[in-house]
Design an enzyme around this catalytic site. Structure first.
Site, PDB file in Angstrom:
ATOM      1  N   GLY A  51       0.854  -1.183   0.000  1.00 27.34           N
ATOM      2  CA  GLY A  51       0.000   0.000   0.000  1.00 27.34           C
ATOM      3  C   GLY A  51       0.897   1.242   0.000  1.00 27.34           C
ATOM      4  NE  ARG A  52      -2.210   5.747   2.121  1.00 30.03           N
ATOM      5  CZ  ARG A  52      -3.399   5.223   2.373  1.00 30.03           C
ATOM      6  NH1 ARG A  52      -4.299   5.156   1.420  1.00 30.03           N
ATOM      7  NH2 ARG A  52      -3.717   4.802   3.576  1.00 30.03           N
ATOM      8  CB  ILE A  53       3.316   2.548   4.662  1.00 36.14           C
ATOM      9  CG1 ILE A  53       2.370   3.587   5.263  1.00 36.14           C
ATOM     10  CG2 ILE A  53       4.624   2.477   5.470  1.00 36.14           C
ATOM     11  CD1 ILE A  53       1.881   3.285   6.673  1.00 36.14           C
ATOM     12  CB  THR A 111       6.908  -0.021  10.808  1.00 37.97           C
ATOM     13  OG1 THR A 111       6.756  -0.305   9.414  1.00 37.97           O
ATOM     14  CG2 THR A 111       8.368   0.208  11.126  1.00 37.97           C
ATOM     15  CB  SER A 112       2.408  -3.370   9.851  1.00 34.74           C
ATOM     16  OG  SER A 112       2.723  -4.688  10.256  1.00 34.74           O
ATOM     17  NE  ARG A 113      -2.285  -1.406  14.471  1.00 33.92           N
ATOM     18  CZ  ARG A 113      -1.899  -0.177  14.136  1.00 33.92           C
ATOM     19  NH1 ARG A 113      -0.618   0.090  13.921  1.00 33.92           N
ATOM     20  NH2 ARG A 113      -2.786   0.807  14.036  1.00 33.92           N
ATOM     21  CD  GLU A 172       2.159  -1.640  20.166  1.00 36.07           C
ATOM     22  OE1 GLU A 172       1.575  -0.554  20.328  1.00 36.07           O
ATOM     23  OE2 GLU A 172       2.630  -2.001  19.086  1.00 36.07           O
ATOM     24  CG  HIS A 191       3.065   1.809  17.870  1.00 32.11           C
ATOM     25  ND1 HIS A 191       2.022   0.926  17.984  1.00 32.11           N
ATOM     26  CD2 HIS A 191       2.893   2.395  16.652  1.00 32.11           C
ATOM     27  CE1 HIS A 191       1.246   0.985  16.902  1.00 32.11           C
ATOM     28  NE2 HIS A 191       1.774   1.884  16.072  1.00 32.11           N
TER      29      HIS A 191
HETATM   30  C1  DGY Z   1      -1.416   4.020  12.895  1.00 32.18           C
HETATM   31  O1  DGY Z   1      -1.726   5.151  12.518  1.00 32.18           O
HETATM   32  O2  DGY Z   1      -2.162   3.042  12.756  1.00 32.18           O
HETATM   33  C2  DGY Z   1      -0.061   3.867  13.513  1.00 32.18           C
HETATM   34  O3  DGY Z   1       0.175   2.642  14.030  1.00 32.18           O
HETATM   35  C3  DGY Z   1       0.217   4.957  14.502  1.00 32.18           C
HETATM   36  O4  DGY Z   1       0.468   6.068  13.744  1.00 32.18           O
END
Ligand code: DGY
Length: 328
Positions: free
Chosen positions: A166-168, A241-243, A272, A290
């Protein structure tokens, strides 16, 4: 950091803002009465959210607030919109929201570049063992330049496997070009673009560094399990860096401990803010709290976007950043 205060009796609707937002973040709803956050910015308990949900027209919340069926059912028809100051929204029960006619909004688009910056930071830091090296220096364990000390893996020229395009994911791919990396990507649906890899296992096998960019939730729970970690292999690096739920943390920790994975960089965790104790003690591992979207500019944009969605919804409009209700 709050500009949201309790202003009962204001001219507009009542909006619960659960936590302090960056300065200016609530500007789009300044004509309404804002309830919260608590003066010490403590989170509302679930019971408090249930109680407050019945008394407001909108909620602006964070991903740490559980907006479940009980909260959404408490409104007795008053609550119109819930805006999450995050792109992810697995803290909100979309089905219950749809049942109660509550719109759900998120903050897509405004945090992509900042999150991609952090993913790249983790790619570099984990691959080059920079966190371990710094901690050795600070801990007085550095005895001088050593030809065999802190030998990491090169990032330039490596193959980067991006899971979720996706975008990220795409923003990470753009950064990788500057490092002359070879980039592969996997997504649920064929992107039709060069270097799409249909089989996730193939991508994990081929990549030197893997960066995860899929949403959380049931569909991706433990997508990266012990078998798939073994495909990344003993010279491989995993960045998430997602979940946290996407990666089986205990399997990851064991792979780092026994050397069947070279290094990892994590910004997200399964429970978390609890961190798996085996991850805390794992070697060659970078752990961040996070902070993917945590720049002042981006967090301010996120807050403003969420509040603008609420303003639009309360004006009778349909916010652009409306999360579609579940299909069945
Ligand atoms: C989100 O936006 O879902 C990130 O995990 C925190 O910015």
């Amino acid at each position: 950091m709050s500009d949201a205060t309790t202003r009962p009796g204001g001219p507009g609707r009542r909006i619960l803002v659960t936590r302090c937002l960056p300065p200016g973040g609530t500007e789009p709803v300044s004509g309404h009465s804002l309830v919260g956050p608590k003066p010490d910015d403590a989170p509302y308990s679930h019971d408090e959210l249930v109680a407050l949900a019945g008394e407001v027209d909108a909620i602006v919340c964070l991903l740490t607030d559980r907006i479940d069926a009980e909260v959404l059912a408490a409104d007795a028809g008053r609550l119109r919109v819930v805006a999450n100051v995050a792109v992810g929204y697995e803290n909100i029960d979309l089905r219950a929201a749809a049942e109660h006619g509550v719109m759900v909004c998120n903050t897509p688009g405004v945090l992509d570049e900042t999150t991609a910056d952090l993913a790249f930071l983790l790619i570099l830091t984990a691959s080059r063992l920079a966190s371990t090296a710094e901690s050795d220096l600070r801990g007085g364990r550095w005895k001088g330049w050593g030809i065999n000390e802190h030998l990491g893996a090169d990032v330039h020229g490596a193959t980067l496997g991006i899971v979720g395009y996706g975008r990220i994911g795409r923003a990470v791919a753009r950064r990788a070009e500057g490092f002359e990396m070879r980039t592969l990507h996997h997504a649920r649906h064929d992107t039709g673009e060069p270097r799409y890899v249909a089989d996730l296992d193939d991508l994990l096998t081929e990549a030197d560094i893997v960066s995860i960019h899929v949403p959380g939730g049931q569909q991706t729970h433990h997508l990266i399990d012990s078998r798939r970690i073994s495909l990344i292999g003993a010279t491989g690096v995993l960045v998430n860096t997602s979940r946290g739920s996407v990666v089986n943390e205990s399997a990851l920790a064991e792979a780092l401990h026994d050397g069947s994975l070279f290094a990892a960089g994590l910004d997200v965790f399964e429970r978390e803010p609890e961190i798996h104790p085996r991850l805390l003690s794992a070697p060659r591992t970078v752990l961040l709290p996070h902070i993917g979207s945590a720049s002042l500019a981006t967090r301010t944009r996120m807050a403003t976007m969420a509040c603008a969605a609420v303003a639009t919804a309360l004006d009778g409009g349909i916010p652009e950043n409306l999360v579609p209700p579940p299909s069945e």
